[in-house]
Motif scaffolding. Structure first.
Motif, PDB file in Angstrom:
ATOM      1  N   SER A 109      19.265  -2.060  -3.915  1.00 58.24           N
ATOM      2  CA  SER A 109      19.380  -3.434  -3.439  1.00 58.24           C
ATOM      3  C   SER A 109      18.243  -3.840  -2.525  1.00 58.24           C
ATOM      4  CB  SER A 109      20.693  -3.625  -2.681  1.00 58.24           C
ATOM      5  OG  SER A 109      21.789  -3.390  -3.533  1.00 58.24           O
ATOM      6  N   THR A 110      17.839  -2.916  -1.634  1.00 61.14           N
ATOM      7  CA  THR A 110      16.795  -3.273  -0.671  1.00 61.14           C
ATOM      8  C   THR A 110      15.799  -2.134  -0.516  1.00 61.14           C
ATOM      9  OG1 THR A 110      18.020  -2.394   1.221  1.00 61.14           O
ATOM     10  CG2 THR A 110      18.374  -4.712   0.695  1.00 61.14           C
ATOM     11  N   VAL A 111      14.575  -2.518  -0.203  1.00 64.29           N
ATOM     12  CA  VAL A 111      13.538  -1.567   0.189  1.00 64.29           C
ATOM     13  C   VAL A 111      12.846  -2.184   1.393  1.00 64.29           C
ATOM     14  CG1 VAL A 111      11.394  -0.407  -0.429  1.00 64.29           C
ATOM     15  CG2 VAL A 111      13.183  -0.678  -2.146  1.00 64.29           C
ATOM     16  N   ALA A 112      12.724  -1.416   2.447  1.00 64.11           N
ATOM     17  CA  ALA A 112      12.015  -1.861   3.646  1.00 64.11           C
ATOM     18  C   ALA A 112      10.867  -0.894   3.895  1.00 64.11           C
ATOM     19  CB  ALA A 112      12.958  -1.887   4.845  1.00 64.11           C
ATOM     20  N   ALA A 113       9.753  -1.435   4.330  1.00 64.50           N
ATOM     21  CA  ALA A 113       8.583  -0.607   4.655  1.00 64.50           C
ATOM     22  C   ALA A 113       8.106  -0.977   6.049  1.00 64.50           C
ATOM     23  CB  ALA A 113       7.481  -0.826   3.630  1.00 64.50           C
ATOM     24  N   THR A 114       7.832   0.039   6.866  1.00 59.06           N
ATOM     25  CA  THR A 114       7.336  -0.174   8.225  1.00 59.06           C
ATOM     26  C   THR A 114       6.297   0.888   8.557  1.00 59.06           C
ATOM     27  OG1 THR A 114       9.125   1.200   9.111  1.00 59.06           O
ATOM     28  CG2 THR A 114       9.490  -1.182   9.113  1.00 59.06           C
ATOM     29  N   VAL A 115       5.426   0.564   9.500  1.00 56.99           N
ATOM     30  CA  VAL A 115       4.518   1.574  10.036  1.00 56.99           C
ATOM     31  C   VAL A 115       5.355   2.356  11.038  1.00 56.99           C
ATOM     32  CG1 VAL A 115       2.427   2.010  11.377  1.00 56.99           C
ATOM     33  CG2 VAL A 115       2.454   0.169   9.674  1.00 56.99           C
ATOM     34  N   ALA A 116       5.698   3.587  10.662  1.00 51.83           N
ATOM     35  CA  ALA A 116       6.594   4.407  11.477  1.00 51.83           C
ATOM     36  C   ALA A 116       6.431   5.862  11.077  1.00 51.83           C
ATOM     37  CB  ALA A 116       8.044   3.959  11.273  1.00 51.83           C
ATOM     38  N   THR A 117       7.032   6.733  11.881  1.00 55.53           N
ATOM     39  CA  THR A 117       7.000   8.171  11.583  1.00 55.53           C
ATOM     40  C   THR A 117       7.906   8.467  10.392  1.00 55.53           C
ATOM     41  OG1 THR A 117       8.873   8.718  12.995  1.00 55.53           O
ATOM     42  CG2 THR A 117       6.680   8.675  14.040  1.00 55.53           C
ATOM     43  N   THR A 118       7.903   9.702   9.944  1.00 57.31           N
ATOM     44  CA  THR A 118       8.733  10.088   8.802  1.00 57.31           C
ATOM     45  C   THR A 118      10.225   9.946   9.086  1.00 57.31           C
ATOM     46  OG1 THR A 118       8.658  12.393   9.499  1.00 57.31           O
ATOM     47  CG2 THR A 118       7.023  11.686   7.868  1.00 57.31           C
ATOM     48  N   THR A 119      10.607   9.892  10.354  1.00 56.01           N
ATOM     49  CA  THR A 119      12.007   9.686  10.708  1.00 56.01           C
ATOM     50  C   THR A 119      12.331   8.213  10.919  1.00 56.01           C
ATOM     51  OG1 THR A 119      11.598   9.922  13.084  1.00 56.01           O
ATOM     52  CG2 THR A 119      12.133  11.942  11.831  1.00 56.01           C
ATOM     53  N   GLY A 120      11.311   7.357  10.857  1.00 53.06           N
ATOM     54  CA  GLY A 120      11.515   5.936  11.075  1.00 53.06           C
ATOM     55  C   GLY A 120      11.298   5.514  12.517  1.00 53.06           C
ATOM     56  N   ALA A 121      10.949   6.466  13.384  1.00 54.24           N
ATOM     57  CA  ALA A 121      10.707   6.150  14.790  1.00 54.24           C
ATOM     58  C   ALA A 121       9.369   5.430  14.944  1.00 54.24           C
ATOM     59  CB  ALA A 121      10.705   7.437  15.613  1.00 54.24           C
ATOM     60  N   ALA A 122       9.228   4.716  16.034  1.00 53.34           N
ATOM     61  CA  ALA A 122       7.985   3.982  16.305  1.00 53.34           C
ATOM     62  C   ALA A 122       6.800   4.940  16.286  1.00 53.34           C
ATOM     63  CB  ALA A 122       8.079   3.284  17.646  1.00 53.34           C
ATOM     64  N   TRP A 123       5.705   4.487  15.668  1.00 51.51           N
ATOM     65  CA  TRP A 123       4.516   5.318  15.538  1.00 51.51           C
ATOM     66  C   TRP A 123       3.536   4.990  16.659  1.00 51.51           C
ATOM     67  CZ3 TRP A 123      -0.589   3.764  13.871  1.00 51.51           C
ATOM     68  CH2 TRP A 123      -1.475   4.849  13.695  1.00 51.51           C
ATOM     69  N   THR A 124       3.259   5.980  17.461  1.00 48.96           N
ATOM     70  CA  THR A 124       2.267   5.839  18.528  1.00 48.96           C
ATOM     71  C   THR A 124       1.517   7.153  18.678  1.00 48.96           C
ATOM     72  OG1 THR A 124       3.916   6.465  20.169  1.00 48.96           O
ATOM     73  CG2 THR A 124       3.553   4.097  19.850  1.00 48.96           C
ATOM     74  N   ALA A 125       1.301   7.832  17.600  1.00 48.39           N
ATOM     75  CA  ALA A 125       0.706   9.165  17.638  1.00 48.39           C
ATOM     76  C   ALA A 125      -0.776   9.140  17.972  1.00 48.39           C
ATOM     77  CB  ALA A 125       0.923   9.876  16.312  1.00 48.39           C
ATOM     78  N   VAL A 126      -1.422   7.990  17.835  1.00 44.71           N
ATOM     79  CA  VAL A 126      -2.853   7.892  18.110  1.00 44.71           C
ATOM     80  C   VAL A 126      -3.045   7.019  19.350  1.00 44.71           C
ATOM     81  CG1 VAL A 126      -5.063   7.118  17.176  1.00 44.71           C
ATOM     82  CG2 VAL A 126      -3.356   8.101  15.642  1.00 44.71           C
ATOM     83  N   ALA A 127      -3.756   7.536  20.340  1.00 48.34           N
ATOM     84  CA  ALA A 127      -3.992   6.763  21.563  1.00 48.34           C
ATOM     85  C   ALA A 127      -4.777   5.495  21.232  1.00 48.34           C
ATOM     86  CB  ALA A 127      -4.748   7.612  22.581  1.00 48.34           C
ATOM     87  N   GLY A 128      -4.295   4.361  21.706  1.00 42.29           N
ATOM     88  CA  GLY A 128      -4.994   3.096  21.487  1.00 42.29           C
ATOM     89  C   GLY A 128      -4.731   2.478  20.122  1.00 42.29           C
ATOM     90  N   CYS A 129      -3.777   3.002  19.384  1.00 41.98           N
ATOM     91  CA  CYS A 129      -3.437   2.459  18.066  1.00 41.98           C
ATOM     92  C   CYS A 129      -1.935   2.638  17.852  1.00 41.98           C
ATOM     93  CB  CYS A 129      -4.212   3.190  16.965  1.00 41.98           C
ATOM     94  SG  CYS A 129      -4.010   2.489  15.314  1.00 41.98           S
ATOM     95  N   SER A 130      -1.277   1.585  17.400  1.00 43.69           N
ATOM     96  CA  SER A 130       0.166   1.670  17.172  1.00 43.69           C
ATOM     97  C   SER A 130       0.567   0.795  15.990  1.00 43.69           C
ATOM     98  CB  SER A 130       0.929   1.232  18.423  1.00 43.69           C
ATOM     99  OG  SER A 130       0.800  -0.166  18.594  1.00 43.69           O
ATOM    100  N   ALA A 131       1.839   0.790  15.713  1.00 44.27           N
ATOM    101  CA  ALA A 131       2.366  -0.033  14.626  1.00 44.27           C
ATOM    102  C   ALA A 131       2.071  -1.510  14.858  1.00 44.27           C
ATOM    103  CB  ALA A 131       3.868   0.199  14.481  1.00 44.27           C
ATOM    104  N   ALA A 132       1.908  -1.911  16.109  1.00 44.53           N
ATOM    105  CA  ALA A 132       1.622  -3.313  16.435  1.00 44.53           C
ATOM    106  C   ALA A 132       0.257  -3.763  15.901  1.00 44.53           C
ATOM    107  CB  ALA A 132       1.687  -3.515  17.948  1.00 44.53           C
ATOM    108  N   ASP A 133      -0.592  -2.822  15.506  1.00 42.42           N
ATOM    109  CA  ASP A 133      -1.911  -3.161  14.967  1.00 42.42           C
ATOM    110  C   ASP A 133      -1.868  -3.454  13.458  1.00 42.42           C
ATOM    111  OD1 ASP A 133      -3.801  -2.829  17.267  1.00 42.42           O
ATOM    112  OD2 ASP A 133      -2.880  -0.828  17.298  1.00 42.42           O
ATOM    113  N   PHE A 134      -0.703  -3.378  12.847  1.00 42.83           N
ATOM    114  CA  PHE A 134      -0.612  -3.516  11.395  1.00 42.83           C
ATOM    115  C   PHE A 134       0.484  -4.487  10.988  1.00 42.83           C
ATOM    116  CE2 PHE A 134      -2.319   0.556  12.540  1.00 42.83           C
ATOM    117  CZ  PHE A 134      -3.459   0.619  11.759  1.00 42.83           C
ATOM    118  N   ALA A 135       0.241  -5.156   9.893  1.00 46.76           N
ATOM    119  CA  ALA A 135       1.242  -6.061   9.311  1.00 46.76           C
ATOM    120  C   ALA A 135       1.629  -5.514   7.940  1.00 46.76           C
ATOM    121  CB  ALA A 135       0.670  -7.467   9.174  1.00 46.76           C
ATOM    122  N   VAL A 136       2.915  -5.364   7.745  1.00 47.68           N
ATOM    123  CA  VAL A 136       3.450  -4.876   6.472  1.00 47.68           C
ATOM    124  C   VAL A 136       4.121  -6.053   5.774  1.00 47.68           C
ATOM    125  CG1 VAL A 136       5.005  -3.231   5.358  1.00 47.68           C
ATOM    126  CG2 VAL A 136       3.849  -2.602   7.487  1.00 47.68           C
ATOM    127  N   GLY A 137       3.745  -6.290   4.525  1.00 50.66           N
ATOM    128  CA  GLY A 137       4.353  -7.383   3.766  1.00 50.66           C
ATOM    129  C   GLY A 137       5.756  -7.037   3.311  1.00 50.66           C
TER     130      GLY A 137
END
Length: 157
Positions: free
Chosen positions: A83-111
């Motif tokens: 029924s649904t598929v969602a895609a986000t910039v996140a870790t393999t568990t779905g947690a917020a991605w901030t693994a790189v200093a100075g770069c995060s999910a907020a830097d990307f737009a997912v359609g």
């Protein structure tokens, strides 16, 4: 004649007795009744598996959009509805991605993912696409995103 008659009587009586014993056994039976029940167990749903590939130029602030092709597979033994598929910039568990200093999910737009809502047969697949773009954040250095490996996390239900 009386000898013959006596002999005939014995044969008739013996035959009648044998028929009565044999014939009665052929028609003897027990009466009975019975019932029966059984149970079985219905299975449960099996989690979809999702694989993906990326096409397009490398991401850069305000730059080109990448197209991600994903495949949702039903590894179960029966039909399951997608029924649904969602895609986000996140870790393999779905947690917020901030693994790189100075770069995060907020830097990307997912359609919004595009795919066909359908029932997927056992071992069947559905293919869809989603876009990913690095957004331009004016006044913010996005140098931390240079050469970063950006994880895209999918959830299908």
């Amino acid at each position: 004649m009386s000898k013959v008659t006596g002999r005939k009587k014995r044969i008739i009586i013996t035959t009648a007795a044998l028929l009565a014993v044999g014939g009665g056994a052929a028609f003897a039976y027990w009466t009975a009744t019975g019932t029966g029940n059984t149970t079985t167990t219905a299975g449960s749903s099996t989690n979809f598996t999702i694989t993906s590939t990326v096409a397009g130029d490398p991401l850069s602030p305000g730059g080109p959009t990448q197209t991600v092709t994903f495949t949702v597979t039903n590894p179960g033994t029966g039909v399951q509805k997608l029924s649904t598929v969602a895609a986000t910039v996140a870790t393999t568990t779905g947690a917020a991605w901030t693994a790189v200093a100075g770069c995060s999910a907020a830097d990307f737009a997912v359609g919004d993912p595009t795919f066909t809502v359908t029932e997927i047969p056992a071992n069947g697949t559905v293919v869809g696409t989603v876009t990913l773009q690095m957004i331009d954040r004016p006044g913010v250095s996005q140098d931390g995103c240079k050469n970063a490996t950006v994880p895209l996390h999918f959830v299908a239900s």
